[in-house]
Motif scaffolding. Sequence first.
Motif, PDB file in Angstrom:
ATOM      1  N   LEU A  81      -3.935   2.228  10.834  1.00 35.34           N
ATOM      2  CA  LEU A  81      -4.439   1.222   9.512  1.00 35.34           C
ATOM      3  C   LEU A  81      -6.016   1.329   9.488  1.00 35.34           C
ATOM      4  CD1 LEU A  81      -1.856  -1.767  10.318  1.00 35.34           C
ATOM      5  CD2 LEU A  81      -1.787   0.077   8.567  1.00 35.34           C
ATOM      6  N   PHE A 106      -1.296   5.079  -0.834  1.00 35.09           N
ATOM      7  CA  PHE A 106      -1.869   5.358   0.565  1.00 35.09           C
ATOM      8  C   PHE A 106      -1.545   6.912   1.027  1.00 35.09           C
ATOM      9  CE2 PHE A 106      -0.563   0.610   1.988  1.00 35.09           C
ATOM     10  CZ  PHE A 106      -1.896   0.306   1.359  1.00 35.09           C
ATOM     11  N   TRP A 110       2.701   2.981   5.068  1.00 38.20           N
ATOM     12  CA  TRP A 110       1.765   1.879   5.611  1.00 38.20           C
ATOM     13  C   TRP A 110       2.105   1.757   6.996  1.00 38.20           C
ATOM     14  CZ3 TRP A 110       4.422  -3.354   6.287  1.00 38.20           C
ATOM     15  CH2 TRP A 110       3.527  -3.983   6.715  1.00 38.20           C
ATOM     16  N   GLY A 119      -0.792   0.278  -2.069  1.00 46.86           N
ATOM     17  CA  GLY A 119      -1.328  -1.181  -1.838  1.00 46.86           C
ATOM     18  C   GLY A 119      -1.747  -1.833  -3.032  1.00 46.86           C
ATOM     19  N   PRO A 150       0.520  -4.215   1.318  1.00 49.07           N
ATOM     20  CA  PRO A 150       1.408  -2.851   1.024  1.00 49.07           C
ATOM     21  C   PRO A 150       2.804  -3.004   0.188  1.00 49.07           C
ATOM     22  CG  PRO A 150       1.058  -3.387   3.416  1.00 49.07           C
ATOM     23  CD  PRO A 150       0.475  -4.639   2.506  1.00 49.07           C
TER      24      PRO A 150
END
Length: 187
Positions: A81, A106, A110, A119, A150
């Motif tokens: 993350l 992303f 996630w 996101g 997310p």
Amino acid sequence: MTMTYRQQLQQHYAQQWFVSGEACVWSLGPTEALDPRFQVLKFASRPGRAMVTYATCGMAPENDEAPLELHLFAPYEDELLVELLYAVAYYHQTTRPLGLGHTVNFGRPWLANSHCTHGLLSLPYLDGPQLEWLSVADAQAPVRCLWLVPITLAEKDFAREFGVDALEQKWEEAEFNYLDPLRASVV
């Protein structure tokens, strides 16, 4: 002594989340394009807030006319993350400035096995306007702190077609769990 932008932002986060952030640095990938002072802060879960919060610190370039910082929540710690927020900051600084209602890809889930591969930059509903805006000494404009939620590809497409408000209404109707990496799409 005047506090730096980063110090003011760190203090702002700590006042909102009642815990100090731990600096997390990611050194893989094209991080040299980011300000060397950029970092991600990790705020541990605590009683009454059973989630980990990751937040950018220094995502806004110096003297930005619309400074932006992001945070996201997770049910557990995951160093990927940190990488994800570095990638979003890189995109913001080198490709296209982001803002409220924008979506980002992303490029991967996630969290492990999640269907959420995108996101949405949303208002910080859990923390309210006290978190959203920070007036910083010597800055051109207040800093806006948004929630990076997310979402699934289907939710991204739905928001693009019908608007963010319509997606957020679907979330309310479904009582979606934003911390569940295995949650199903609401559309």
